[in-house]
Design a protein around this motif. Sequence first.
Motif, PDB file in Angstrom:
ATOM      1  N   LEU A  26       0.851  -1.190   0.000  1.00  0.00           N
ATOM      2  CA  LEU A  26       0.000   0.000   0.000  1.00  0.00           C
ATOM      3  C   LEU A  26       0.881   1.233   0.000  1.00  0.00           C
ATOM      4  CD1 LEU A  26      -3.036   0.944   0.306  1.00  0.00           C
ATOM      5  CD2 LEU A  26      -2.505   1.228   2.737  1.00  0.00           C
ATOM      6  N   GLN A  27       0.649   2.141  -0.945  1.00  0.00           N
ATOM      7  CA  GLN A  27       1.455   3.351  -1.028  1.00  0.00           C
ATOM      8  C   GLN A  27       1.378   4.139   0.283  1.00  0.00           C
ATOM      9  OE1 GLN A  27       0.535   5.746  -4.452  1.00  0.00           O
ATOM     10  NE2 GLN A  27       2.512   6.781  -4.419  1.00  0.00           N
ATOM     11  N   ALA A  28       2.497   4.715   0.665  1.00  0.00           N
ATOM     12  CA  ALA A  28       2.611   5.375   1.966  1.00  0.00           C
ATOM     13  C   ALA A  28       1.539   6.448   2.183  1.00  0.00           C
ATOM     14  CB  ALA A  28       4.002   5.986   2.121  1.00  0.00           C
ATOM     15  N   CYS A  29       1.216   7.196   1.142  1.00  0.00           N
ATOM     16  CA  CYS A  29       0.219   8.260   1.301  1.00  0.00           C
ATOM     17  C   CYS A  29      -1.156   7.681   1.624  1.00  0.00           C
ATOM     18  CB  CYS A  29       0.164   9.134   0.058  1.00  0.00           C
ATOM     19  SG  CYS A  29      -0.262   8.270  -1.473  1.00  0.00           S
ATOM     20  N   LEU A  30      -1.482   6.527   1.025  1.00  0.00           N
ATOM     21  CA  LEU A  30      -2.767   5.894   1.330  1.00  0.00           C
ATOM     22  C   LEU A  30      -2.752   5.314   2.741  1.00  0.00           C
ATOM     23  CD1 LEU A  30      -3.671   4.024  -2.001  1.00  0.00           C
ATOM     24  CD2 LEU A  30      -4.633   6.151  -1.100  1.00  0.00           C
ATOM     25  N   PHE A  31      -1.612   4.780   3.151  1.00  0.00           N
ATOM     26  CA  PHE A  31      -1.518   4.252   4.512  1.00  0.00           C
ATOM     27  C   PHE A  31      -1.730   5.366   5.538  1.00  0.00           C
ATOM     28  CE2 PHE A  31       0.982   3.221   8.329  1.00  0.00           C
ATOM     29  CZ  PHE A  31       0.319   2.070   8.727  1.00  0.00           C
ATOM     30  N   GLN A  32      -1.142   6.530   5.279  1.00  0.00           N
ATOM     31  CA  GLN A  32      -1.317   7.671   6.186  1.00  0.00           C
ATOM     32  C   GLN A  32      -2.793   8.062   6.281  1.00  0.00           C
ATOM     33  OE1 GLN A  32       0.870   9.212   8.076  1.00  0.00           O
ATOM     34  NE2 GLN A  32       2.889   9.304   7.142  1.00  0.00           N
ATOM     35  N   ARG A  33      -3.483   8.024   5.160  1.00  0.00           N
ATOM     36  CA  ARG A  33      -4.914   8.366   5.173  1.00  0.00           C
ATOM     37  C   ARG A  33      -5.719   7.320   5.942  1.00  0.00           C
ATOM     38  NH1 ARG A  33      -5.096   9.610  -1.286  1.00  0.00           N
ATOM     39  NH2 ARG A  33      -3.652  11.386  -1.258  1.00  0.00           N
ATOM     40  N   GLN A  34      -5.326   6.063   5.808  1.00  0.00           N
ATOM     41  CA  GLN A  34      -6.019   5.020   6.554  1.00  0.00           C
ATOM     42  C   GLN A  34      -5.801   5.172   8.055  1.00  0.00           C
ATOM     43  OE1 GLN A  34      -5.323   1.043   5.121  1.00  0.00           O
ATOM     44  NE2 GLN A  34      -6.150   1.480   3.092  1.00  0.00           N
ATOM     45  N   LEU A  35      -4.573   5.511   8.449  1.00  0.00           N
ATOM     46  CA  LEU A  35      -4.311   5.765   9.872  1.00  0.00           C
ATOM     47  C   LEU A  35      -5.185   6.902  10.383  1.00  0.00           C
ATOM     48  CD1 LEU A  35      -0.483   5.599  10.688  1.00  0.00           C
ATOM     49  CD2 LEU A  35      -2.276   3.943  11.210  1.00  0.00           C
ATOM     50  N   ALA A  36      -5.256   7.958   9.612  1.00  0.00           N
ATOM     51  CA  ALA A  36      -6.067   9.112  10.018  1.00  0.00           C
ATOM     52  C   ALA A  36      -7.542   8.716  10.125  1.00  0.00           C
ATOM     53  CB  ALA A  36      -5.884  10.250   9.018  1.00  0.00           C
ATOM     54  N   TYR A  37      -8.005   7.891   9.189  1.00  0.00           N
ATOM     55  CA  TYR A  37      -9.399   7.446   9.225  1.00  0.00           C
ATOM     56  C   TYR A  37      -9.669   6.625  10.485  1.00  0.00           C
ATOM     57  CZ  TYR A  37     -13.665   4.903   8.212  1.00  0.00           C
ATOM     58  OH  TYR A  37     -14.921   4.368   8.309  1.00  0.00           O
ATOM     59  N   LEU A  38      -8.777   5.682  10.785  1.00  0.00           N
ATOM     60  CA  LEU A  38      -8.953   4.834  11.966  1.00  0.00           C
ATOM     61  C   LEU A  38      -8.962   5.669  13.245  1.00  0.00           C
ATOM     62  CD1 LEU A  38      -6.551   1.949  10.903  1.00  0.00           C
ATOM     63  CD2 LEU A  38      -9.021   1.729  11.215  1.00  0.00           C
ATOM     64  N   ASP A  39      -8.052   6.627  13.306  1.00  0.00           N
ATOM     65  CA  ASP A  39      -7.951   7.474  14.497  1.00  0.00           C
ATOM     66  C   ASP A  39      -9.185   8.352  14.638  1.00  0.00           C
ATOM     67  OD1 ASP A  39      -6.596   8.536  16.757  1.00  0.00           O
ATOM     68  OD2 ASP A  39      -5.959  10.266  15.571  1.00  0.00           O
ATOM     69  N   LYS A  40      -9.617   8.955  13.545  1.00  0.00           N
ATOM     70  CA  LYS A  40     -10.774   9.855  13.570  1.00  0.00           C
ATOM     71  C   LYS A  40     -12.056   9.124  13.969  1.00  0.00           C
ATOM     72  CE  LYS A  40     -13.467  12.958  10.602  1.00  0.00           C
ATOM     73  NZ  LYS A  40     -13.593  13.541   9.225  1.00  0.00           N
ATOM     74  N   ASN A  41     -12.159   7.842  13.582  1.00  0.00           N
ATOM     75  CA  ASN A  41     -13.378   7.086  13.841  1.00  0.00           C
ATOM     76  C   ASN A  41     -13.321   6.254  15.119  1.00  0.00           C
ATOM     77  OD1 ASN A  41     -15.427   7.302  11.390  1.00  0.00           O
ATOM     78  ND2 ASN A  41     -13.348   7.428  10.567  1.00  0.00           N
ATOM     79  N   GLY A  42     -12.349   6.561  15.963  1.00  0.00           N
ATOM     80  CA  GLY A  42     -12.339   6.002  17.304  1.00  0.00           C
ATOM     81  C   GLY A  42     -11.869   4.571  17.449  1.00  0.00           C
ATOM     82  N   TRP A  43     -11.111   4.062  16.488  1.00  0.00           N
ATOM     83  CA  TRP A  43     -10.600   2.700  16.615  1.00  0.00           C
ATOM     84  C   TRP A  43      -9.433   2.663  17.599  1.00  0.00           C
ATOM     85  CZ3 TRP A  43     -12.471  -1.809  14.506  1.00  0.00           C
ATOM     86  CH2 TRP A  43     -13.527  -1.658  13.596  1.00  0.00           C
ATOM     87  N   HIS A  44      -9.433   1.657  18.454  1.00  0.00           N
ATOM     88  CA  HIS A  44      -8.365   1.462  19.432  1.00  0.00           C
ATOM     89  C   HIS A  44      -7.310   0.540  18.831  1.00  0.00           C
ATOM     90  CE1 HIS A  44      -6.291   0.595  23.190  1.00  0.00           C
ATOM     91  NE2 HIS A  44      -6.421  -0.678  22.920  1.00  0.00           N
ATOM     92  N   PHE A  45      -6.046   0.960  18.852  1.00  0.00           N
ATOM     93  CA  PHE A  45      -4.965   0.173  18.264  1.00  0.00           C
ATOM     94  C   PHE A  45      -4.396  -0.809  19.286  1.00  0.00           C
ATOM     95  CE2 PHE A  45      -5.455   3.663  15.475  1.00  0.00           C
ATOM     96  CZ  PHE A  45      -4.969   3.281  14.237  1.00  0.00           C
ATOM     97  N   ALA A  46      -4.324  -2.078  18.904  1.00  0.00           N
ATOM     98  CA  ALA A  46      -3.832  -3.119  19.808  1.00  0.00           C
ATOM     99  C   ALA A  46      -2.896  -4.054  19.064  1.00  0.00           C
ATOM    100  CB  ALA A  46      -5.010  -3.914  20.375  1.00  0.00           C
ATOM    101  N   LYS A  47      -1.993  -4.690  19.793  1.00  0.00           N
ATOM    102  CA  LYS A  47      -1.155  -5.741  19.231  1.00  0.00           C
ATOM    103  C   LYS A  47      -1.926  -7.058  19.311  1.00  0.00           C
ATOM    104  CE  LYS A  47       1.961  -4.720  22.271  1.00  0.00           C
ATOM    105  NZ  LYS A  47       3.194  -4.638  23.105  1.00  0.00           N
ATOM    106  N   ILE A  48      -1.462  -8.073  18.595  1.00  0.00           N
ATOM    107  CA  ILE A  48      -2.124  -9.373  18.651  1.00  0.00           C
ATOM    108  C   ILE A  48      -2.153  -9.892  20.083  1.00  0.00           C
ATOM    109  CG2 ILE A  48      -2.026 -11.782  17.934  1.00  0.00           C
ATOM    110  CD1 ILE A  48      -2.854 -10.143  15.656  1.00  0.00           C
ATOM    111  N   SER A  49      -1.050  -9.772  20.791  1.00  0.00           N
ATOM    112  CA  SER A  49      -0.996 -10.273  22.167  1.00  0.00           C
ATOM    113  C   SER A  49      -1.990  -9.545  23.064  1.00  0.00           C
ATOM    114  CB  SER A  49       0.421 -10.135  22.731  1.00  0.00           C
ATOM    115  OG  SER A  49       0.869  -8.792  22.666  1.00  0.00           O
TER     116      SER A  49
END
Length: 255
Positions: A26-49
């Motif tokens: 995934l191109q870096a610019c699209l990844f940055q937009r996806q991160l922003a989307y996840l953050d804006k929509n309240g997703w909690h980031f977790a590791k597998i463990s």
Amino acid sequence: MTSTNQSIVLMYHGTPTANPITNYSLQACLFQRQLAYLDKNGWHFAKISDLLEDKALPSSSVTLTFDDGYADNFENAFLPLVENGMKATWFITTDCIGKHAQWMRPPSEQTKMLSADQIQEMSNAGMEIGSHTCSHPDLSQLPFKQQLDELTRSKQILEDIVQKPVTGFAYPFGRYNEDTLQAVQAAGYQWACSTRSGWFKKDDNPLLIRRVTVFSGDTSSVLARKLNFADNDVSLKKLANYYLKRLKTKLTPQP
């Protein structure tokens, strides 16, 4: 069935600045937009463990996983995650550390792999490091002893780098057989990620954790649909058929 209140694991690969040479990066610019989307929509980031622990996580938890260990992940994924206080899980192919992805030809900027120092820095910063074998083979085509060697040696190499236990694994190409599952346990792994899509559920087999694949052309709107359906295929045609079937079911008189 859709949901906005479940845990989901996403699978990424390379994050190049230029146009990806593979459909799995995934191109870096699209990844940055996806991160922003996840953050804006309240997703909690977790590791597998984190997902596997007995303690409750916030609703709508997401785990970002990165297979293979591409060098462009360091600047284009790891650093943005750290800057935003987010966590993720990486699966490293140990024979390729500091080299190129041997299954991708010819060698290029996008086939460069993370160095041992970078992997150590990522681990020290709170990222989770797991194994992706030594040589990235199709494990289902190897005898048990060879599978166990791939799993055991890669685990030891990574533990020597990060100086902590490596408990997780991801199957190269998503392929495995019964011998593979036994070898994963014999090598001392506690969990493993597959490439089957679906929601993460604690009651499922921890050696067959489901993940949703992010492809090179996935915009934030495509990601939103994948988060809602936990499926790799969220084309408008498929979604239209899904809702049409639901409508027909709702309108069909019950006996």
